[in-house]
Design an enzyme around this catalytic site. Structure first.
Site, mmCIF file in Angstrom:
data_model
loop_
_atom_site.group_PDB
_atom_site.id
_atom_site.type_symbol
_atom_site.label_atom_id
_atom_site.label_comp_id
_atom_site.label_asym_id
_atom_site.label_seq_id
_atom_site.Cartn_x
_atom_site.Cartn_y
_atom_site.Cartn_z
ATOM 1 N N MET A 27 0.741 -1.068 -0.223
ATOM 2 C CA MET A 27 0.088 0.063 -0.109
ATOM 3 C C MET A 27 0.750 1.308 -0.013
ATOM 4 O O MET A 27 0.507 2.481 0.256
ATOM 5 C CB MET A 27 -0.924 0.065 1.225
ATOM 6 C CG MET A 27 -1.883 -1.212 1.102
ATOM 7 S SD MET A 27 -3.609 -0.680 2.182
ATOM 8 C CE MET A 27 -2.814 -0.197 3.807
ATOM 9 N N HIS A 34 9.432 -3.584 3.437
ATOM 10 C CA HIS A 34 9.003 -4.221 1.965
ATOM 11 C C HIS A 34 10.101 -4.349 1.219
ATOM 12 O O HIS A 34 10.242 -5.174 0.426
ATOM 13 C CB HIS A 34 8.468 -2.631 1.638
ATOM 14 C CG HIS A 34 6.999 -2.404 2.242
ATOM 15 N ND1 HIS A 34 6.890 -1.300 3.150
ATOM 16 C CD2 HIS A 34 5.984 -3.087 2.139
ATOM 17 C CE1 HIS A 34 5.773 -1.200 3.446
ATOM 18 N NE2 HIS A 34 5.056 -2.348 2.936
#
EC number: 6.3.2.1
Length: 527
Positions: A27, A34
């Protein structure tokens, strides 16, 4: 790196690339957690695609959709630096052309969403499952990477892929933490300085419960009490829940078996934070990876013997499947016939006491003891070709993971610690310099009466390393949390003892190296 906005552009890009595709859905507001997912995909896949999409259908009316961090420029820079090939940044209108009451959605099983965050966030996991299914259908990856921090989300997605028979491997990746244990999250940026200092109490609470579990407690109320006692010292942390649930079904537990998920959620200021730990009561797993010629097989067998663990001979498993293919007389290049054979295959590994008191591996397939038969020249001649087949690899990795659920084993290969057993308690990357590996290979060849050229052997080793690292199936790669052990100049005993010390230092067992009387140190041979 390509930035793609429309689903049509994504489809066009997907059709233009060849090789394996890895997918990392996010997102945005990307951070080191990430990046670890992207790097994992970069190691294993030819093409890496990342999506950045704040999914409105997984937010409730009072949640932070309107203020969720939007850092697209920084996110794109991180992706490009990490070697991403394409970033998909769709609009909500592109993914959801019709209102939710007029479009198809995914309803996860009730058992997976009634506990933990599902109680607090009605509709959340329906929104997650729907958008993930959409993205997987668009990207069509071979692998998709999700963090273990969002354990309930991960389980919902795993079930989604299972129930819809999607040909995609869901790869769970370890939680990335700050030095004080706080799990990385895009929502951490909501925290003030004072709140940030107390937010690490979540991890300390989980660790306190885990220590209670390791001390022998199996009562969930005792474990939760140990966690909440820590949070009593952090007034900024407002506990939402702290629960022990089954690691697979996510159902609440009163007594903990060998494996459970301890999950926690809390409000810290305006941030809602979650975290979890898996409680493992099983015996440890040691995963040993490394290049050819580093001594993996030799050391792995010795470790298993000295620590009383099962030696998971993955090579024997591939040989057993090869034997079965030969016995059935099928064409292994026919994927339909091969898939049918594997669907009916019953492969078992058993540890049997040998005459000298050690443990000996017994291999059975379809009820037949093939321990000796799989070592025949006929099987040896075909095993490499069979092992290279993706269907066989997929089948045996699943078999290996099932064996690993009981724990108490040591396994070696190229991606044991990164793919087969990513949660192994101890990961070793066993290696040696090219010169040392060439020297060992030369000794083996000279013992067979062959003349050797060391320079040529070194060149062959470099070429094999490159091929092993770039191969589409089971590429050689070192896990981020693996301990590298350089074996140059060391005997089998010295390497084994070093790993046993690492094993004991982590509190995994009290086994100490046991020397055989009159034994002399043995040189490492090819593994």
């Amino acid at each position: 790196m390509r930035q793609l906005i429309s689903p049509e552009a994504l489809r066009a890009f997907r059709q233009s690339v060849q090789g394996s595709v890895g997918f990392v859905p996010t997102m945005g507001a990307l951070h080191a957690g990430h990046r670890s997912l992207i790097e994992r995909s970069r190691q294993q896949d030819d093409v890496v695609i990342v999506s950045i999409f704040v999914n409105p259908r997984q937010f409730g009316p009072q949640e932070d959709l309107s203020r969720y961090p939007q850092t697209l420029d920084a996110d794109l820079a991180l992706c490009e630096a990490a070697g991403v090939d394409a970033v998909f940044c769709p609009t909500a209108e592109a993914l959801y052309p019709r209102p939710s009451d007029r479009s198809t959605g995914v309803q996860p099983p009730a058992e997976l969403i009634q506990s933990l965050c599902g109680r607090q966030r009605p509709g959340h996991f329906q929104g997650v499952a729907t958008v993930v299914l959409k993205l997987l259908q668009l990207v069509q990856p071979q692998r998709a990477y999700f963090g273990e921090k969002d354990a309930q989300q991960l389980r919902v997605i795993q079930r989604l892929v299972e129930d819809f028979n999607l040909p995609i491997a869901i790869v769970p990746c370890p939680t990335v933490r700050e030095p004080d244990g706080l799990a990385l999250s895009s929502r951490n940026r909501y925290l003030t300085f004072e709140e940030r200092s107390q937010a690490s109490g979540l991890y300390r609470a989980l660790r306190a419960a885990a220590e209670c579990f390791q001390a022998g407690s199996r009562d969930s109320q005792e474990l939760v009490a140990a966690a909440t006692a820590v949070l009593a010292t952090t007034p900024a942390v407002q506990l939402e829940y702290c629960d022990c649930v089954d690691a697979d079904s996510l159902q609440p537990l009163t007594q903990i078996p060998d494996r459970a998920l301890l999950a926690i959620a809390a409000r810290v200021g305006t941030a809602r934070l979650i975290d979890n730990l898996t409680l493992q009561g099983r015996r440890p797993i040691i995963a040993i990876d490394g290049p050819a010629g580093a001594g993996k097989s030799t050391v792995t067998k010795r470790l298993a013997q000295q620590l009383g663990l099962l030696y998971l001979d993955t090579g024997a498993m591939y040989r057993a499947v090869t034997w079965l293919v030969q016995q059935q007389g099928i064409d292994p290049q026919d994927p339909i016939v091969l898939a049918e054979l594997l669907a009916q295959a019953d492969l078992q590994l058993r540890s049997q006491p040998a005459a000298d008191g050690s443990e000996q591996l017994q291999v059975l397939i379809q009820g037949n003891d093939v321990t000796a038969a799989i070592r025949t020249p006929t099987v040896t001649a075909q095993v490499s070709a069979i092992a290279a087949l993706p269907l066989v690899r997929q089948f045996l990795v699943e078999q290996q993971r099932q064996l690993g659920q009981r724990g108490g084993l040591v396994a070696e290969g190229r991606d044991i610690g990164t793919h087969v057993f990513p949660d192994a308690e101890l990961k070793i990357f066993l290696t040696a310099t090219n010169a040392e590996r060439a020297r060992r290979r030369a000794l083996d060849l000279e013992a067979q009466g062959l003349t050797v050229d060391l320079a040529q052997l070194e060149a062959e080793i470099r070429d094999r390393d490159r091929q092993d690292s770039e191969r589409a199936i089971a590429p050689l790669c070192k896990a981020e949390d693996a301990v590298e052990v350089l074996t140059d100049g060391l005997s089998i005993e010295a390497v084994t003892d070093q790993i046993i010390r690492l094993y004991r230092d982590r509190g995994l067992g009290d086994s100490s190296p046991q020397a055989t009387p009159g034994q002399t140190p043995s040189p490492l041979s090819l593994g």
